[in-house]
Write a protein that holds these residues in place. Sequence first.
Motif, PDB file in Angstrom:
ATOM      1  N   PHE A 179       0.843  -1.192   0.000  1.00  0.00           N
ATOM      2  CA  PHE A 179       0.000   0.000   0.000  1.00  0.00           C
ATOM      3  C   PHE A 179       0.881   1.245   0.000  1.00  0.00           C
ATOM      4  CE2 PHE A 179      -3.273  -2.955   1.299  1.00  0.00           C
ATOM      5  CZ  PHE A 179      -4.410  -2.430   0.716  1.00  0.00           C
ATOM      6  N   ARG A 180       0.663   2.111  -0.985  1.00  0.00           N
ATOM      7  CA  ARG A 180       1.396   3.371  -1.045  1.00  0.00           C
ATOM      8  C   ARG A 180       0.498   4.508  -0.556  1.00  0.00           C
ATOM      9  NH1 ARG A 180       1.453   3.719  -7.604  1.00  0.00           N
ATOM     10  NH2 ARG A 180       1.852   1.500  -7.255  1.00  0.00           N
ATOM     11  N   LYS A 181       1.077   5.448   0.144  1.00  0.00           N
ATOM     12  CA  LYS A 181       0.326   6.609   0.628  1.00  0.00           C
ATOM     13  C   LYS A 181       0.389   7.712  -0.419  1.00  0.00           C
ATOM     14  CE  LYS A 181       2.018   9.391   3.800  1.00  0.00           C
ATOM     15  NZ  LYS A 181       2.471   9.894   5.111  1.00  0.00           N
ATOM     16  N   ILE A 182      -0.779   8.117  -0.896  1.00  0.00           N
ATOM     17  CA  ILE A 182      -0.868   9.225  -1.841  1.00  0.00           C
ATOM     18  C   ILE A 182      -1.329  10.455  -1.071  1.00  0.00           C
ATOM     19  CG2 ILE A 182      -1.963  10.093  -3.937  1.00  0.00           C
ATOM     20  CD1 ILE A 182      -2.504   7.149  -4.693  1.00  0.00           C
ATOM     21  N   LEU A 183      -0.503  11.477  -1.030  1.00  0.00           N
ATOM     22  CA  LEU A 183      -0.885  12.744  -0.413  1.00  0.00           C
ATOM     23  C   LEU A 183      -1.620  13.554  -1.472  1.00  0.00           C
ATOM     24  CD1 LEU A 183      -0.692  14.501   2.159  1.00  0.00           C
ATOM     25  CD2 LEU A 183       1.394  15.498   1.187  1.00  0.00           C
ATOM     26  N   THR A 184      -2.926  13.688  -1.310  1.00  0.00           N
ATOM     27  CA  THR A 184      -3.761  14.275  -2.368  1.00  0.00           C
ATOM     28  C   THR A 184      -3.820  15.793  -2.234  1.00  0.00           C
ATOM     29  OG1 THR A 184      -5.731  13.818  -1.025  1.00  0.00           O
ATOM     30  CG2 THR A 184      -5.142  12.204  -2.713  1.00  0.00           C
ATOM     31  N   THR A 185      -2.658  16.424  -2.323  1.00  0.00           N
ATOM     32  CA  THR A 185      -2.574  17.887  -2.224  1.00  0.00           C
ATOM     33  C   THR A 185      -1.910  18.510  -3.441  1.00  0.00           C
ATOM     34  OG1 THR A 185      -0.456  17.760  -1.049  1.00  0.00           O
ATOM     35  CG2 THR A 185      -2.460  17.791   0.307  1.00  0.00           C
ATOM     36  N   ASP A 186      -1.667  17.721  -4.498  1.00  0.00           N
ATOM     37  CA  ASP A 186      -1.108  18.270  -5.728  1.00  0.00           C
ATOM     38  C   ASP A 186      -2.205  18.913  -6.565  1.00  0.00           C
ATOM     39  OD1 ASP A 186       1.516  17.521  -5.249  1.00  0.00           O
ATOM     40  OD2 ASP A 186       1.250  15.535  -6.133  1.00  0.00           O
ATOM     41  N   ALA A 187      -1.809  19.811  -7.443  1.00  0.00           N
ATOM     42  CA  ALA A 187      -2.772  20.530  -8.271  1.00  0.00           C
ATOM     43  C   ALA A 187      -3.589  19.610  -9.168  1.00  0.00           C
ATOM     44  CB  ALA A 187      -2.046  21.575  -9.117  1.00  0.00           C
ATOM     45  N   LEU A 188      -3.072  18.423  -9.471  1.00  0.00           N
ATOM     46  CA  LEU A 188      -3.818  17.503 -10.335  1.00  0.00           C
ATOM     47  C   LEU A 188      -4.930  16.782  -9.587  1.00  0.00           C
ATOM     48  CD1 LEU A 188      -2.800  14.358  -9.608  1.00  0.00           C
ATOM     49  CD2 LEU A 188      -0.752  15.159 -10.781  1.00  0.00           C
ATOM     50  N   HIS A 189      -4.960  16.875  -8.273  1.00  0.00           N
ATOM     51  CA  HIS A 189      -6.032  16.236  -7.513  1.00  0.00           C
ATOM     52  C   HIS A 189      -7.269  17.128  -7.496  1.00  0.00           C
ATOM     53  CE1 HIS A 189      -2.493  14.074  -5.546  1.00  0.00           C
ATOM     54  NE2 HIS A 189      -3.172  13.153  -6.202  1.00  0.00           N
ATOM     55  N   PRO A 190      -8.464  16.549  -7.399  1.00  0.00           N
ATOM     56  CA  PRO A 190      -9.699  17.338  -7.483  1.00  0.00           C
ATOM     57  C   PRO A 190      -9.762  18.465  -6.455  1.00  0.00           C
ATOM     58  CG  PRO A 190     -10.182  14.993  -7.642  1.00  0.00           C
ATOM     59  CD  PRO A 190      -8.730  15.102  -7.287  1.00  0.00           C
ATOM     60  N   TYR A 191     -10.149  19.647  -6.921  1.00  0.00           N
ATOM     61  CA  TYR A 191     -10.385  20.853  -6.123  1.00  0.00           C
ATOM     62  C   TYR A 191      -9.115  21.522  -5.607  1.00  0.00           C
ATOM     63  CZ  TYR A 191     -15.126  18.862  -5.884  1.00  0.00           C
ATOM     64  OH  TYR A 191     -16.345  18.328  -6.190  1.00  0.00           O
ATOM     65  N   VAL A 192      -8.023  20.818  -5.482  1.00  0.00           N
ATOM     66  CA  VAL A 192      -6.865  21.282  -4.725  1.00  0.00           C
ATOM     67  C   VAL A 192      -6.175  22.480  -5.367  1.00  0.00           C
ATOM     68  CG1 VAL A 192      -4.593  20.603  -3.840  1.00  0.00           C
ATOM     69  CG2 VAL A 192      -6.502  19.026  -3.687  1.00  0.00           C
ATOM     70  N   GLN A 193      -6.237  22.578  -6.698  1.00  0.00           N
ATOM     71  CA  GLN A 193      -5.515  23.647  -7.372  1.00  0.00           C
ATOM     72  C   GLN A 193      -5.976  25.037  -6.943  1.00  0.00           C
ATOM     73  OE1 GLN A 193      -7.534  21.475  -8.777  1.00  0.00           O
ATOM     74  NE2 GLN A 193      -8.941  22.432 -10.240  1.00  0.00           N
ATOM     75  N   ASN A 194      -7.170  25.128  -6.345  1.00  0.00           N
ATOM     76  CA  ASN A 194      -7.686  26.427  -5.913  1.00  0.00           C
ATOM     77  C   ASN A 194      -7.290  26.797  -4.494  1.00  0.00           C
ATOM     78  OD1 ASN A 194      -9.762  25.409  -8.094  1.00  0.00           O
ATOM     79  ND2 ASN A 194      -9.946  27.624  -7.993  1.00  0.00           N
ATOM     80  N   TRP A 195      -6.539  25.923  -3.823  1.00  0.00           N
ATOM     81  CA  TRP A 195      -6.177  26.203  -2.444  1.00  0.00           C
ATOM     82  C   TRP A 195      -4.697  26.553  -2.304  1.00  0.00           C
ATOM     83  CZ3 TRP A 195     -10.006  27.475   0.506  1.00  0.00           C
ATOM     84  CH2 TRP A 195     -11.274  26.940   0.260  1.00  0.00           C
ATOM     85  N   TRP A 196      -3.898  25.671  -1.770  1.00  0.00           N
ATOM     86  CA  TRP A 196      -2.539  26.015  -1.373  1.00  0.00           C
ATOM     87  C   TRP A 196      -1.508  25.229  -2.175  1.00  0.00           C
ATOM     88  CZ3 TRP A 196      -4.428  29.850   0.986  1.00  0.00           C
ATOM     89  CH2 TRP A 196      -5.521  29.734   1.851  1.00  0.00           C
ATOM     90  N   PRO A 197      -0.225  25.553  -2.040  1.00  0.00           N
ATOM     91  CA  PRO A 197       0.803  24.769  -2.725  1.00  0.00           C
ATOM     92  C   PRO A 197       0.806  23.313  -2.246  1.00  0.00           C
ATOM     93  CG  PRO A 197       1.701  26.872  -1.979  1.00  0.00           C
ATOM     94  CD  PRO A 197       0.341  26.742  -1.363  1.00  0.00           C
ATOM     95  N   ALA A 198       1.371  22.432  -3.080  1.00  0.00           N
ATOM     96  CA  ALA A 198       1.397  21.004  -2.773  1.00  0.00           C
ATOM     97  C   ALA A 198       1.965  20.753  -1.383  1.00  0.00           C
ATOM     98  CB  ALA A 198       2.233  20.262  -3.812  1.00  0.00           C
ATOM     99  N   GLY A 199       1.339  19.835  -0.665  1.00  0.00           N
ATOM    100  CA  GLY A 199       1.779  19.496   0.679  1.00  0.00           C
ATOM    101  C   GLY A 199       1.106  20.294   1.768  1.00  0.00           C
ATOM    102  N   HIS A 200       0.390  21.368   1.407  1.00  0.00           N
ATOM    103  CA  HIS A 200      -0.330  22.189   2.384  1.00  0.00           C
ATOM    104  C   HIS A 200      -1.754  21.651   2.487  1.00  0.00           C
ATOM    105  CE1 HIS A 200       3.108  24.646   1.428  1.00  0.00           C
ATOM    106  NE2 HIS A 200       2.840  25.439   2.458  1.00  0.00           N
ATOM    107  N   ILE A 201      -2.043  20.977   3.568  1.00  0.00           N
ATOM    108  CA  ILE A 201      -3.281  20.218   3.692  1.00  0.00           C
ATOM    109  C   ILE A 201      -4.501  21.118   3.830  1.00  0.00           C
ATOM    110  CG2 ILE A 201      -2.112  18.211   4.660  1.00  0.00           C
ATOM    111  CD1 ILE A 201      -3.028  19.116   7.418  1.00  0.00           C
ATOM    112  N   ILE A 202      -5.663  20.543   3.502  1.00  0.00           N
ATOM    113  CA  ILE A 202      -6.936  21.219   3.731  1.00  0.00           C
ATOM    114  C   ILE A 202      -7.718  20.434   4.782  1.00  0.00           C
ATOM    115  CG2 ILE A 202      -6.966  22.198   1.422  1.00  0.00           C
ATOM    116  CD1 ILE A 202      -9.086  20.082   0.708  1.00  0.00           C
ATOM    117  N   GLY A 203      -8.904  20.950   5.176  1.00  0.00           N
ATOM    118  CA  GLY A 203      -9.645  20.345   6.279  1.00  0.00           C
ATOM    119  C   GLY A 203     -11.122  20.127   5.981  1.00  0.00           C
ATOM    120  N   TYR A 204     -11.833  19.748   7.020  1.00  0.00           N
ATOM    121  CA  TYR A 204     -13.255  19.417   6.941  1.00  0.00           C
ATOM    122  C   TYR A 204     -14.068  20.527   6.285  1.00  0.00           C
ATOM    123  CZ  TYR A 204     -17.961  18.608   8.952  1.00  0.00           C
ATOM    124  OH  TYR A 204     -19.305  18.437   9.153  1.00  0.00           O
TER     125      TYR A 204
END
Length: 387
Positions: free
Chosen positions: A309-334
């Motif tokens: 099992f590999r851990k995918i950190l879904t904070t890259d711009a290619l992940h859904p919705y994320v491109q509108n928030w912060w740079p990669a690795g900067h997590i979002i919340g509930y």
Amino acid sequence: MKTLNVGLIGYKFMGRAHSNAWLQAPHFFDLPRTPVLKVACGRHEASLKEFAQKWGWEETETDWKKLVTRPDIDIIDIALPQHLHYEIAIAAAKAGKHIFCEKPLAMNSQQAEEMLRVCEDNKVTHYLNHNYRRVPAIAFAKKLIKEGQLGRIFHWRGAYQQDWIVDPEFPLTWQLRKETAQAGPQWDLNSHSLDLAQYLVGDIKSVSCLTTNFIKERPLADETTSGNLSAEAKTGETGEVTVEDAALMLVEFENGAIGSFEATRFATGRKNHNTFEIYGSKGSLTFDLENMNELLFYSNSDPAGLQGFRKILTTDALHPYVQNWWPAGHIIGYEHTFVHAVVDFIKAIAENKTVEPNFHDGLKIIKVLEAGLQSAATGQKIILKNN
């Protein structure tokens, strides 16, 4: 840029989450129309005005019937317990308002069917806020499944665990009474899990269920002190708990997969533990809301000796919705999941398209929940019809 005037009904836990979403959506996303926090509605005028001032609502109203008929309101946001959804949604749809509604959709499938019919007859956009669909990791899981990365799906295993009523002195709040909640974690928590299962795996065709009660009487709650999963008790008075404390379901999916669902408020140490595992012929996925920016993925196509099992950190711009928030690795919340819901809802209105999940999905969920309660009462497996 056109605007959409929002009327919010309910101003506690969900009212705060929704208010934040309406405020933040146009700050981070380019929207075809801008939401305006026009009117907040609730029963207690003093606390309502305090809430409205804090969150920037222009006006307040204590009569929801007046609110839904106002010609300047475009959207009715129902952020209330489920026993109040039906009447308000029907009135709002007949008044031509688009509806953003909290879950579970209704108290039974008859209510849900009428809510759906009236919305469709009046051609209004209707959205049911199962916000976990809009966690980037879960939306990315959907993408992997659609691409065939898991192959044929064999298993779904879901669990939603909390512990807020383990103490027998916790009061008898509205969530613990059938007349206001319809059921316990089977209705509240399993509705979330069912939405994700039907979103990721498919529709369900049969249900077997077990429910139980651990504490049958509790002190009556002082409603003026009720908050988010909290309340104070009235002195010396008790009442019967009329919903289940825990539920276990086994299901068959239409596509041949099988699944299990655990929902409980007696998982000591668990506050909002929402997890799922999906196992397929080519790979597997696991998700834990307590680590909501991560998705675990296993692929049979990895080289021998490197599989795992590999851990995918879904904070890259290619992940859904994320491109509108912060740079990669900067997590979002509930709270961000509500923003994503508002964004998709507004786009659906502007483009005259449907948004999911909607009242159609909510009806399917309630039919499964009802089948589960019927199974628990009779000891029989229930086959769903016309789901």
